[in-house]
Design an enzyme around this catalytic site. Structure first.
Site, PDB file in Angstrom:
ATOM      1  N   ASP A   1       0.839  -1.201   0.000  1.00 35.65           N
ATOM      2  CA  ASP A   1       0.000   0.000   0.000  1.00 35.65           C
ATOM      3  C   ASP A   1       0.875   1.252   0.000  1.00 35.65           C
ATOM      4  O   ASP A   1       1.945   1.243  -0.600  1.00 35.65           O
ATOM      5  CB  ASP A   1      -0.921  -0.039   1.241  1.00 35.65           C
ATOM      6  CG  ASP A   1      -2.258   0.640   1.002  1.00 35.65           C
ATOM      7  OD1 ASP A   1      -2.273   1.870   0.887  1.00 35.65           O
ATOM      8  OD2 ASP A   1      -3.279  -0.055   0.934  1.00 35.65           O
TER       9      ASP A   1
ATOM     10  N   SER B   1     -11.302  -0.830  -0.447  1.00 37.06           N
ATOM     11  CA  SER B   1     -10.027  -0.794   0.284  1.00 37.06           C
ATOM     12  C   SER B   1     -10.220  -1.090   1.763  1.00 37.06           C
ATOM     13  O   SER B   1      -9.317  -1.601   2.428  1.00 37.06           O
ATOM     14  CB  SER B   1      -9.376   0.578   0.181  1.00 37.06           C
ATOM     15  OG  SER B   1      -8.691   0.745  -1.028  1.00 37.06           O
TER      16      SER B   1
ATOM     17  N   HIS C   1      -3.721   5.985   3.779  1.00 40.83           N
ATOM     18  CA  HIS C   1      -4.471   4.817   3.297  1.00 40.83           C
ATOM     19  C   HIS C   1      -3.927   3.514   3.870  1.00 40.83           C
ATOM     20  O   HIS C   1      -4.676   2.692   4.416  1.00 40.83           O
ATOM     21  CB  HIS C   1      -4.420   4.809   1.766  1.00 40.83           C
ATOM     22  CG  HIS C   1      -5.278   3.788   1.107  1.00 40.83           C
ATOM     23  ND1 HIS C   1      -4.837   2.515   0.809  1.00 40.83           N
ATOM     24  CD2 HIS C   1      -6.557   3.853   0.668  1.00 40.83           C
ATOM     25  CE1 HIS C   1      -5.812   1.844   0.212  1.00 40.83           C
ATOM     26  NE2 HIS C   1      -6.865   2.631   0.117  1.00 40.83           N
TER      27      HIS C   1
END
Ligand SMILES: [Ca+2]
Ligand SMILES: [Ca+2]
Ligand SMILES: [Ca+2]
Length: 425
Positions: free
Chosen positions: A153, A368, A186
């Site tokens: 990620d 996600s 994220h």
């Protein structure tokens, strides 16, 4: 004759739903904090008396002080007779100063707000019933699930107090001279859903305390390329004996050639197949285009576990939850989620609260956010079945899945995928 693909480096996008899904107000959840509003304690003071000169006279001294304070205009709120001798009162600053000058008074200090630092169980952890898993053992004591999960990620905030980040296992494929520190948020959010600590503060993940390997393949802006992703898969595969599960909440356009990249030039598929063959389970996001996941990779690959997103707002079944950070209907297929035959499981992916960069917390929506629930579930299974193959892990997750969610709603195919359910894991 072999073709040269001019655009061989796919631009990958985060599988988080766009801006409309970023929440602003996660702090309002009931039971999370009971902090007093700033200023609520203004005008309140705690008065501590000097020790009474003789045993038995403390009671009388306290009573006298309380009467005296009242006569000076103070409103007494609490009287303390055991842990200390004194009282709390509401009064003006000038009265407080006058009280401080009283002969029997040791100190006068302003009252201060306190709030509980209680840990909240995110709705997705609740909806997936990870809080009922004996392996997860979510009870506010920091025992840790014994498994290793790599997060491919934007990196992970290794200093986040609510995460067990295995920095030595990290890799930065985006910019190798830097550590895989998350400057986007994220990857840290994904990491928290997988394994935030069961330490009584912040949030808790599906598999609390698992070792999180930060593998950065995306820039601080959330973009990257297939070559970076393959670098991450390569790193994971090098450590296949240690890493149980990988989460990939990212993707680009592409398709499954059905042959692990052997008959065409799909190097990412080949890499994932080899990694899976080494025993690593991959959980991936279906994507947020409200389209068939068959057009997106790695979601389209049969060797991974592809996860669509459920809109759940209250952590429970029944469709009773009202919308929170974005509008959708409780317990239905999220309106942005990809669908199709390549989807294996559905998991909560709307208004998910988790860890964020710089030690904070945030609420986000997207497939996600759904995939890491499954990655955490896979980690729970591997913690109790260390020899289980990726196919066995996937089969166990599918077999335990439930059908208690409203369908079809926005699910654009004719297949109702099972909802992640981890109570028996
Ligand atoms: Ca926690
Ligand atoms: Ca619900
Ligand atoms: Ca479906």
């Amino acid at each position: 004759m072999p073709k040269i693909f001019g655009a061989a480096l796919l631009v990958l996008a985060l599988a988080a739903a766009p801006a409309a899904t970023a929440a602003t107000g996660p702090a309002a959840r009931p039971g999370q904090t009971h902090g007093q509003a700033p200023g609520e304690t203004a005008g309140r003071y705690i008065v501590t008396l000097k020790d009474a000169p003789a045993a038995g006279s403390a009671e009388a001294a306290v009573n006298a002080a309380v009467v005296r304070a009242a006569s000076m205009g103070a409103t007494v709120l609490h009287v303390y007779r055991h842990a200390l001798h004194g009282y709390a009162a509401s009064m003006t600053a000038s009265t407080a100063a006058a009280v401080a000058d009283e002969p029997g008074v040791r100190s006068v200090e302003p009252d201060r707000p306190v709030r509980i630092a209680a840990q909240s169980v995110p709705t997705g952890v609740d909806r997936a019933e990870a809080d009922l898993s004996p392996t997860a053992a979510i009870d506010g004591t920091d025992t840790r699930v014994d498994a290793d999960v790599a997060v491919i990620d934007t990196g992970i905030d290794a200093n986040h107090p609510d995460l067990n980040v295995y920095e030595a296992g990290g890799k930065n494929c985006w910019l190798p001279i830097l550590p895989p520190t998350d400057r986007h948020g994220h990857g840290t959010h994904v990491a928290g859903t997988i394994g935030a600590l069961d330490n009584g503060t912040g949030v808790v993940g599906v598999a609390p305390g698992v070792r999180l390997w930060p593998v950065q393949v995306l820039s601080p802006f959330g973009s990257g390329s297939t070559s970076n992703v393959i670098c991450g898969i390569d790193h994971v595969t090098e450590h296949a004996d240690e890493i149980d599960v990988v989460n990939m909440s990212l993707g680009g356009t592409g398709k499954d050639d059905g042959d692990c990249g052997r008959t065409d030039t799909d190097a990412m598929h080949r890499a994932i197949c080899n990694s899976v063959a080494r025993g690593v389970t991959y959980a991936v996001a279906a994507g947020n285009d409200h389209a068939d996941a068959a057009g997106f990779v790695p979601a389209a690959y049969d060797e991974v576990i592809t996860v669509s997103a459920l809109a759940d707002f209250d952590g429970g079944p029944g469709g009773l939850g009202g919308s929170t950070c974005r509008t959708d209907r409780d317990d239905t297929f999220a309106d942005f989620s990809n669908y199709g035959r390549d989807v294996d499981l559905i998991a909560p992916g709307v208004c998910i609260r988790s860890t964020s960069a710089n030690g904070g917390y945030s609420t986000l929506s997207g497939t996600s956010m759904a995939a890491p629930h499954v990655a955490g579930g896979a980690a729970l299974y591997r913690a109790t079945h260390p020899g289980a193959s990726p196919a066995e892990v996937k089969a166990a997750l599918l077999a335990a899945g439930g059908m208690d969610w409203a369908w079809p709603s926005e699910d654009g195919d004719g297949v109702k995928e099972p909802l992640l359910q981890l109570g028996s894991f």
